[in-house]
Design an enzyme around this catalytic site. Sequence first.
Site, PDB file in Angstrom:
ATOM      1  CB  SER A   1      26.068  55.087  78.365  1.00  0.00           C
ATOM      2  OG  SER A   1      25.296  56.266  78.344  1.00  0.00           O
TER       3      SER A   1
ATOM      4  CE  LYS B   1      27.851  59.149  77.090  1.00  0.00           C
ATOM      5  NZ  LYS B   1      27.742  57.679  77.205  1.00  0.00           N
TER       6      LYS B   1
END
Length: 222
Positions: free
Chosen positions: A73, A115
């Site tokens: 990700s 993230k």
Amino acid sequence: MEQDKQNQNRADAAEATAVQEPVVSETPESEQNPPKKKKSEAKEWIKAIVVALVLVIIIRGFLFEPFIVDGPSMQPNFYTGERVIVNKILYDIRDPHPGEVVVLKVPSQNRDFIKRIIAVGGDTVKVDGDTVTVNGKAISEPYIQAAIDHAHAQGSNYNINNFPTEQIPDGKVPQGYVFVMGDNRSNSQDSRMIGYVPLGDIIGRADVIFWPLNKAEWINHY
């Protein structure tokens, strides 16, 4: 003659007494006073080990902690198997800033994510293809610009997941929360799916890649 015999008996008795007298040998000084150096050194080593363990517990528990990147990700900036050091105390001193890479808890999945913060409490965020706007202004994202340019050269968008969504129709980040996305925009489970992240779920800021050694570097925050 009798006198000589008596004298001889006395001499024999004295000699016998001398032979029977217990012999006392001198105890070596090392046995009388065993050296305390070894015991002292052992104590110092034990103290040093205890102090080191306490420091490790304090540092790992409250200041810094290593994490392993798992999943695609955050490509092209972070890859599976890379190890990062997370600064756990920074956000006790100040609030998170947009552009910072963070490790956060996701209780609903019982796991941690890495993230990038895109917007903070009070901001209004919108994601439309490869354009991300915060408070109505398109933001610059140099950390994925090359990937975006490459996708455009191939005639496609780098990102296919927009925001707001039907599940999260309000694009305004509540106070005490942040909006995060993975750098791999089309292959990231982030705030577009899981919603806004409470500040209390942020473990800390990822500051250093320390493994593998050939990729060791300080992490840039934009």
